[in-house]
Design a protein around this motif. Structure first.
Motif: not given
Length: 129
Positions: A19-20, A27-28, A40-41, A47-49
């Motif tokens: 997922a990351v 975004c690349e 944070r984004t 939905k992760m810290s």
């Protein structure tokens, strides 16, 4: 849309790592292979810290899928401070080669352990006579 390499699913990644990685690919910049989202984004989107995002970014770096570099920004008052990380999506073949090397290393260690176990058993058998 954007393409995701099929072999990403053969590299032993967790769902969170995938997922990351996919978000960073989303975004690349396709010309530079770089992006700059904050922990944070990424976390808000997935939905992760922030800490969890950092953990998976570190794992992706360790598996040669991405590299990161710190950036600095200059505030309106002229002070320098840390910016977001600069992420570079590495060529997928680098990660595949790294994965294959890790798998080969594991097999070699298993083989060495088996040989040592066999030698130990032979040594103990020769001492029992």
């Amino acid at each position: 849309f954007f393409p995701v390499p099929n072999c990403i699913f053969n590299l032993g990644l967790s769902g969170e790592e995938i997922a990351v990685y996919i978000y960073l690919m989303f975004c690349e910049n396709r010309n530079t292979n770089k992006c700059y989202p904050s922990f944070r984004t990424i976390g808000n989107t997935l939905k992760m810290s922030r800490g969890t995002v950092k953990k998976y970014v570190d794992l992706l770096c360790g598996k040669d899928l991405i590299s990161t570099e710190p950036t600095q920004i200059v505030t309106s008052s002229g002070r320098k401070q840390n910016g977001n990380l600069e992420y570079t999506i590495l060529p997928i073949q680098v990660a595949v080669d790294s994965y294959n090397k890790r798998q080969t290393d594991i097999l070699e260690l298993e083989r060495e352990k088996a040989l040592l176990k066999q030698r130990l058993e032979q040594f103990e058998a020769s001492r029992s006579y």
